[in-house]
Enzyme design. Structure first.
Site, mmCIF file in Angstrom:
data_model
loop_
_atom_site.group_PDB
_atom_site.id
_atom_site.type_symbol
_atom_site.label_atom_id
_atom_site.label_comp_id
_atom_site.label_asym_id
_atom_site.label_seq_id
_atom_site.Cartn_x
_atom_site.Cartn_y
_atom_site.Cartn_z
ATOM 1 N N CYS A 90 21.890 5.940 14.680
ATOM 2 C CA CYS A 90 21.895 6.520 13.329
ATOM 3 C C CYS A 90 20.551 7.188 13.021
ATOM 4 C CB CYS A 90 22.271 5.462 12.295
ATOM 5 S SG CYS A 90 23.928 4.842 12.556
ATOM 6 N N HIS A 177 27.565 3.159 14.613
ATOM 7 C CA HIS A 177 26.987 1.826 14.831
ATOM 8 C C HIS A 177 27.729 1.109 15.955
ATOM 9 C CE1 HIS A 177 24.286 1.626 11.324
ATOM 10 N NE2 HIS A 177 25.204 2.334 10.688
ATOM 11 N N GLU A 179 26.862 -1.571 17.310
ATOM 12 C CA GLU A 179 26.588 -3.006 17.243
ATOM 13 C C GLU A 179 27.601 -3.791 16.430
ATOM 14 O OE1 GLU A 179 24.002 -1.169 13.924
ATOM 15 O OE2 GLU A 179 24.889 -0.608 15.846
#
Length: 649
Positions: A90, A177, A179
């Site tokens: 990001c 993202h 994660e």
């Protein structure tokens, strides 16, 4: 206090440079799940320190600032020339692009939610992935011109650059993202970066977290006594069970504070459940104390909880009041409140959303909402070393695993999460209607989003009515807190044409992208709303009658969900009271928030007809309207996290 992370094991380490991400600790968790040791440091960590520490790779996190902002976090530009593999996430990707000569701009469309990304799986970062991946995107700025030497290896369905790489420089960036659980194959992206690109061994192992937690408790407490706050939820219950294994039972004092914001019969059930596992629990009824409670906001004292409408002030008052009550109750237990320890079941997501320095290496994270266990007064006690938080490195699913390891019964471990402030933060308080600037224009823009929506059954589009509501809720957009307006969808149903739920969710995803004044979209059951703009509310404060209204609706919802055995399938089901009167003077609205998540940092609303039986939903709606006369309409939250938070405040 020492955290419960271990630094033992492999000499191979990577560094996560934190730009203020909400998900920095989630990145850390994903890396450690791959048996690689990671350390979180501020983004401005000098390149020399990274070299001296022997880190093998760099991950640059997301963050709430724009790379073009004067207040963007500082960084050492030499980190890009020391030859280590770099993954930018990001903000990290945008920084990679900008420092190498590319441009980043704010475009008219922002992306907040789950979207498909077309990926070039010839890139080593995307090896083994399909051509299209479902990802979580949350950003306002976007790459405009890609830096020389880099190429685009991913685009969102809106045509925005979603990933870049430079194999020659060994640098990679993703706008989404990887994660979080909402990016389905994010684990594979980390696997590729850590092992295919950085060529790490993956031989890092962790000791038993249970034994580490017990050792940390014993080291901190010594021979002192501990007052543990027990709400009855899984977090505080597991915390108390850990204390019981770590310390003699005569030095543990368990306290349940009935704030007046508990669910129906909650305090009684908490006491019974904990006594059944051998925990002697003291219960104190403190409604009057909470109602009249205040907190220092900056250098000024707030108004009392019973009249305040600001959600952050509410949370801070509740948190500080808990601490004040603990000091009073400690004396009753015969403890010295200045020397005894206070134990809390604080989790990693609580600290992340509160922007605690304990989980942010940068100090740049945005405060999404202050959790009652991380207020200014709590932080002061933490600085004195008086707070014990053995679960501060854990996420909800990890706590449940630990609870089973500790021998707790499944019915306690799998209870639906209930926030410490209770129903107080599930009541949106307001003195006046809230409408954004030029509300009529925003209302028309909402309607235009739907009318221009492309769908195979055009007649279904015409059945959707959009309404701008006169209230707002808390959200998280681009790693930053938002406090924005609520949009309602309703359905002009005709015989033989039931609500098209998949279409509703598609529209709910599109609206915050194109109408930036909106961060949450609900569906309103019943007849279609007649106006595109509602402008009246029932003034709402934390009064007993208002709390009782929500408590009654909440009891109906949980009774039906329990009988339908949905408590484990649905991660959380907040029931919210909000002040919109829907044109009926003195009444309010109820919103249902059935939510599915594993990491409790991101998640999706449960889909009616798929995750929740439509018959069950209709039973809930019918009973609330029939049994709780103060309610005008019942609605259903359609919004993922982000752009909306799980709770509304």
């Amino acid at each position: 206090m020492e955290t419960l992370s271990t630094s033992a094991g492999s000499g191979e380490q990577i560094v996560i440079l934190d730009a203020g991400a909400q998900y920095a600790k989630v990145i850390d968790r994903r890396v450690r799940e791959q048996a690689v040791h990671s350390i979180i440091l501020p983004l401005d960590t000098p390149a020399s320190q990274i070299i001296e520490s022997g880190y093998k790779a760099i991950i640059i996190s997301g963050g709430p600032e724009s790379v073009n902002s004067n207040s963007s976090p500082e960084h050492d530009p030499r980190i890009f020339s020391i030859g280590l593999p770099i993954l930018g996430i990001c903000y990290g990707m945008q920084l990679l692009n900008k420092v190498h000569g590319g441009t980043v701009v704010q475009k008219s469309v922002r992306e907040d939610g789950v979207f498909d990304v077309q990926v070039n799986n010839t890139s080593p970062l995307f090896t083994g992935l399909g051509e299209k991946e479902s990802t979580l995107l949350t950003h306002g700025d976007s790459i405009d011109r890609i830096a020389e030497g880099f190429r685009c290896i991913g685009r969102s369905t809106g045509g925005i650059v979603a990933a870049i790489d430079s194999v020659e420089k060994n640098m990679f960036g993703v706008q989404f993202h990887p994660e979080v659980d909402l990016t389905i194959n994010g684990w594979k992206i980390f696997d590729n970066f850590l092992f295919r690109i950085a060529r790490l061994r993956g031989d890092y192992t962790m000791d038993s977290r249970k034994e580490m937690a017990i050792a940390a408790i014993r080291k901190q407490v010594g021979d002192a006594s501990v007052l543990t706050l027990v709400s009855g939820g899984v977090d505080s219950t597991v915390c108390t069970a850990l204390l019981r294994e770590a310390l003699p039972h005569d030095r543990i004092f368990a306290l349940h504070v009935d704030s007046g914001f508990m669910r129906k019969d909650e305090s009684k059930s908490v006491q019974t459940a904990l006594e059944n596992i051998g925990v002697e629990l003291t219960v104190t009824n403190s409604w009057d104390t909470f109602r009249d409670g205040q907190a220092m906001i900056g250098e000024e004292m707030s108004e009392t909880l019973g009249v305040t409408v600001d959600p952050e002030v509410k949370r801070k008052i509740i948190g500080d009041t808990f601490i004040n009550i603990c000091d009073i109750e400690a004396v009753k237990f015969g403890l010295d409140p200045t020397t005894c320890f206070l134990a809390q079941g604080t989790l990693r997501p609580d600290l992340i959303e509160s922007a605690s320095h304990l989980v942010s290496g940068s100090g740049n994270a945005d405060c999404i909402k202050t959790h009652h266990n991380d207020t200014q007064l709590v932080r002061a006690l933490r600085n004195q070393g008086r707070i014990i938080e053995p679960l501060q490195d854990y996420h909800k699913d990890e706590v449940r695993k630990l609870g089973i390891e500790l021998g707790l019964p499944e019915f306690l471990v799998w209870r639906q999460p209930f926030p410490g402030p209770g129903l107080a933060i599930r009541i949106l308080c307001a003195n006046h209607p809230y409408l954004p600037n030029d509300a009529p224009a925003v209302a028309k823009e909402l309607s235009s989003v739907v009318s221009s929506f492309s769908y195979e059954k055009e007649s279904h589009i015409k059945n959707i009515v959009t309404t701008l509501m006169p209230c707002r809720s808390v959200g998280v957009q681009g790693d930053a807190r938002s406090y924005k307006s609520l949009c309602a969808l309703s359905w002009k149903g005709v015989e033989g044409c039931p609500v098209n739920w998949p279409l509703m969710f598609q529209v709910a995803k599109e609206i915050p992208k194109r109408v930036h004044e909106i961060n949450r979209v609900i569906f309103v059951f019943g007849e279609a709303l007649e106006n595109d703009l509602l402008q009246t509310i029932t003034p709402t404060h934390l009064e007993q009658s208002v709390i009782d209204t929500l408590r009654s609706a909440d009891a109906i919802v949980n009774d039906i969900l329990l009988k339908a055995k949905l408590s484990q399938k649905l991660s959380q089901v907040p029931v919210i009271l909000f002040p919109a009167d829907f044109g009926v003077t003195g009444k309010r609205g109820i919103a249902l928030r059935p939510f599915i998540t594993r990491d409790f940092m991101t998640g999706l609303p449960a889909e009616p007809g798929k995750d929740v039986d439509l018959g069950i939903l209709h039973e809930i709606v019918g009973r609330i309207l029939n049994e709780v006369p103060a309610i005008a309409r019942v609605s259903y939250d359609l919004t993922s996290k982000p752009p909306a938070t799980t709770e509304w405040e």
